[in-house]
Scaffold this active site. Structure first.
Site, PDB file in Angstrom:
ATOM      1  N   ILE A 293      -2.847  -8.445  23.971  1.00 57.08           N
ATOM      2  CA  ILE A 293      -2.381  -7.466  24.959  1.00 57.08           C
ATOM      3  C   ILE A 293      -1.242  -8.031  25.784  1.00 57.08           C
ATOM      4  O   ILE A 293      -0.200  -7.397  25.986  1.00 57.08           O
ATOM      5  CB  ILE A 293      -3.538  -7.032  25.895  1.00 57.08           C
ATOM      6  CG1 ILE A 293      -4.652  -6.391  25.092  1.00 57.08           C
ATOM      7  CG2 ILE A 293      -3.030  -6.070  26.953  1.00 57.08           C
ATOM      8  CD1 ILE A 293      -5.885  -6.074  25.924  1.00 57.08           C
TER       9      ILE A 293
ATOM     10  N   GLY B 194      -0.240 -14.040  30.251  1.00 58.26           N
ATOM     11  CA  GLY B 194      -0.084 -14.228  31.686  1.00 58.26           C
ATOM     12  C   GLY B 194       0.496 -15.588  32.017  1.00 58.26           C
ATOM     13  O   GLY B 194       0.997 -16.311  31.154  1.00 58.26           O
ATOM     14  N   GLY B 195       0.404 -15.962  33.288  1.00 54.64           N
ATOM     15  CA  GLY B 195       0.944 -17.244  33.717  1.00 54.64           C
ATOM     16  C   GLY B 195       0.144 -18.424  33.191  1.00 54.64           C
ATOM     17  O   GLY B 195       0.704 -19.497  32.946  1.00 54.64           O
ATOM     18  N   MET B 196      -1.175 -18.245  32.982  1.00 58.82           N
ATOM     19  CA  MET B 196      -2.013 -19.355  32.560  1.00 58.82           C
ATOM     20  C   MET B 196      -2.961 -19.003  31.423  1.00 58.82           C
ATOM     21  O   MET B 196      -3.692 -19.865  30.948  1.00 58.82           O
ATOM     22  CB  MET B 196      -2.843 -19.859  33.754  1.00 58.82           C
ATOM     23  CG  MET B 196      -2.014 -20.425  34.887  1.00 58.82           C
ATOM     24  SD  MET B 196      -3.039 -21.012  36.246  1.00 58.82           S
ATOM     25  CE  MET B 196      -1.769 -21.610  37.376  1.00 58.82           C
ATOM     26  N   ALA B 197      -2.973 -17.734  31.001  1.00 59.98           N
ATOM     27  CA  ALA B 197      -3.948 -17.351  29.981  1.00 59.98           C
ATOM     28  C   ALA B 197      -3.444 -16.171  29.155  1.00 59.98           C
ATOM     29  O   ALA B 197      -2.584 -15.405  29.594  1.00 59.98           O
ATOM     30  CB  ALA B 197      -5.284 -16.986  30.635  1.00 59.98           C
TER      31      ALA B 197
ATOM     32  N   VAL C 165      -4.365 -12.543  27.295  1.00 65.16           N
ATOM     33  CA  VAL C 165      -5.284 -11.417  27.438  1.00 65.16           C
ATOM     34  C   VAL C 165      -5.297 -10.700  26.093  1.00 65.16           C
ATOM     35  O   VAL C 165      -4.244 -10.273  25.595  1.00 65.16           O
ATOM     36  CB  VAL C 165      -4.847 -10.460  28.560  1.00 65.16           C
ATOM     37  CG1 VAL C 165      -5.846  -9.311  28.680  1.00 65.16           C
ATOM     38  CG2 VAL C 165      -4.732 -11.198  29.886  1.00 65.16           C
TER      39      VAL C 165
ATOM     40  N   LYS D 192     -10.085 -13.011  28.130  1.00 66.24           N
ATOM     41  CA  LYS D 192      -9.125 -13.847  28.842  1.00 66.24           C
ATOM     42  C   LYS D 192      -9.329 -15.277  28.354  1.00 66.24           C
ATOM     43  O   LYS D 192     -10.407 -15.853  28.528  1.00 66.24           O
ATOM     44  CB  LYS D 192      -9.370 -13.746  30.351  1.00 66.24           C
ATOM     45  CG  LYS D 192      -8.308 -14.374  31.203  1.00 66.24           C
ATOM     46  CD  LYS D 192      -8.566 -14.042  32.673  1.00 66.24           C
ATOM     47  CE  LYS D 192      -7.484 -14.596  33.572  1.00 66.24           C
ATOM     48  NZ  LYS D 192      -7.717 -14.261  34.996  1.00 66.24           N
TER      49      LYS D 192
ATOM     50  N   ASP E  65      -5.933 -12.537  46.522  1.00 67.72           N
ATOM     51  CA  ASP E  65      -4.748 -12.358  45.674  1.00 67.72           C
ATOM     52  C   ASP E  65      -4.501 -10.872  45.404  1.00 67.72           C
ATOM     53  O   ASP E  65      -4.282 -10.461  44.271  1.00 67.72           O
ATOM     54  CB  ASP E  65      -4.919 -13.129  44.363  1.00 67.72           C
ATOM     55  CG  ASP E  65      -3.587 -13.322  43.632  1.00 67.72           C
ATOM     56  OD1 ASP E  65      -2.524 -13.167  44.273  1.00 67.72           O
ATOM     57  OD2 ASP E  65      -3.612 -13.617  42.430  1.00 67.72           O
TER      58      ASP E  65
END
Length: 487
Positions: free
Chosen positions: A225, A228-231, A233, A250, A347
């Protein structure tokens, strides 16, 4: 009879006194014929009369001395010095005599013709002969600059290459190790059944299909999908109740799988998912490990859009729609804050608000509790600082986390929904945080006049610098928003 004459005398004195007040003098300044001046040149200039009394005013279209409000100035009789300045002419001073107005006459206008002396034009600077052009081939200083620039470019290029090499090594370290230990398969002429899908840590992280067909526990990945910045999806399927259901996985990047700080954060997100069950909070299904040891979180699959994409697509949202979205997020926060100990998200931003439909009409869902905290501690580590554009100034000051922390961040999101822009921005994290601490936000109605006054008051109260001036609890905010929507 004597008494009657006394009355007549008194009335006559009062009339003469009144007459002396309405009979006065006006001064009119006109250009002298042949002077090269026109009446329009004098219109609007400031003049001063210095004599028995001091008067200052402005010349109107006809040259009459008027006050700054346009009223006539009644000038007492006497000798005066008229002075004023006109661009391009020498400062002027003229003697003016204002005679006494004869009794019984109306206002007397005294005209004074003037002629001004023009200032000479500024002298033209004389330039010497042009210096002889020196060939760049002969210029030692030029070649010195060229050498310095070349050395700087080479240094920058070396730094960039080192950074790229280190980055690639960090990203693919896990994949290289896995590939090294993997046994080689012997070639076979006969067609054999494909082996079961397993997680491959190989150096193909940039390819969209790298996870398709891989299995993590009971979850089979169908497509990627997002990254991201660290993972990653991923979209996945699993069997439930005799049918197939979708889930979102994730999975941290390889270089974060053994990062202690990130793993703690990842574990915390999973643990909080076990205690938060609310219609406006994304549901976490499972926290687990694949056979290869790869950590993952399985959660509710939301096949819609997020608030960031909605803002980019539609721009400024309608006030009522914005209030409903903020109210949905506030419901989620009110539930999280009511836990024992309370859960603070820390956040809140448009990327972490999702909708189950592509148009963003369904109730908003709050996601990503990765840097959330229970109780009032700030947490540790640079990964837990949040997003500067939406971060609360309490964080920079080191205050314990409280409901006001999430309320402030939600206020920034509300501000962006109503105006189309964030209240504070800057070149780096610390500049933005300093502005959150020190600069008052511009009222939303100055950016978008269609914002209702009630919503502007709510947003500005949510974003108060002093936590004591904000809403004490999210429940107070919810009541205010309900009152607005039900008015």
């Amino acid at each position: 009879m004597k008494s009657r004459f006394s009355y007549y005398g008194l009335a006559l004195l009062m009339f003469l006194s009144f007459s002396s007040q309405i009979f006065a003098n006006e001064l009119k300044i006109i250009p002298k014929s042949g002077s090269g001046l026109f009446q329009r040149d004098l219109t609007g200039i400031k003049v001063t009369l210095d004599g028995a009394s001091v008067y200052s005013g402005i010349l109107d279209d006809e040259g009459l001395v008027k006050s700054s409000t346009g009223k006539s100035i009644n000038i007492k009789p006497g000798d005066y010095t008229l002075s004023f300045t006109l661009d391009g002419y020498k400062p002027a001073k003229f003697e003016v005599i204002i005679p006494k107005t004869p009794e019984g006459l109306p206002i007397l206008t005294v005209s004074r013709e003037i002629s001004l002396i023009k200032l000479p034009p500024p002298p033209v600077e004389e330039r010497g002969p042009a210096p002889r052009f020196k060939s760049f081939m002969e210029d030692e200083e030029f070649w010195g600059y060229v050498m310095v620039i070349l050395l700087l470019l080479i240094a920058v290029l070396v730094i960039v290459l080192l950074f790229i090499l280190m980055r690639r090594r960090s990203l693919y370290m896990g994949g290289a190790a896995a590939a090294k230990d993997k046994p080689k398969l012997k070639a076979s002429k006969t067609k054999s059944k494909a082996p079961p899908a397993e997680y491959d840590d190989g150096p193909i992280a940039s390819k969209e299909q790298r996870f398709t067909g891989k299995r993590f526990g009971k979850y089979l990945v169908t497509k990627t999908i997002a990254r991201g910045g660290m993972a990653y999806v991923l979209e996945a399927e699993f069997e439930k109740g005799g049918g197939t259901q979708k889930a979102a996985l994730k999975i941290p990047y390889e270089n974060y799988q053994e990062d202690k700080e990130f793993v703690n954060r990842f574990n915390q997100e999973a643990e909080l998912g076990d205690i938060l069950f609310h219609e406006n909070i994304i549901q976490l299904y499972e926290y687990g490990k694949a056979e290869t040891g790869t950590k993952f979180i399985a959660m509710e699959y939301v096949d819609g859009t997020d608030l960031r994409k909605l803002i980019e697509k539609e721009g400024i949202l309608e006030p009522e729609r914005s209030a409903k979205i903020v109210m949905d997020v506030a419901k989620a926060l009110d539930y999280a804050h009511s836990q024992n100990p309370p859960v603070y998200h820390r956040d809140i931003k448009p990327e972490n608000v999702m909708f189950k439909d592509k148009k963003g009409q369904s109730p908003a869902i709050l996601t990503d509790f990765g840097i959330a905290t229970q109780g009032g501690t700030m947490g540790t580590g640079k990964a837990l600082i949040g997003t500067a554009l939406y971060s609360c100034p309490d964080a920079a000051k080191g205050h314990p986390v409280s409901p006001g922390y999430d309320i402030y961040s939600l206020g920034v999101v509300f501000y962006e929904l109503l105006t189309g822009e964030v209240p504070f921005s800057g070149p780096d994290f610390y500049t933005i945080m300093r502005r959150h601490e020190e600069v008052e936000p511009k009222p939303p109605r100055e950016i978008n006049p269609d914002v209702p006054e009630e919503l502007e008051e709510i947003v500005l109260k949510m974003m108060e610098k002093d936590p004591k001036k904000r809403y004490k609890k999210v429940k107070e905010l919810l009541v205010t928003l309900r009152d607005y929507l039900n008015r």
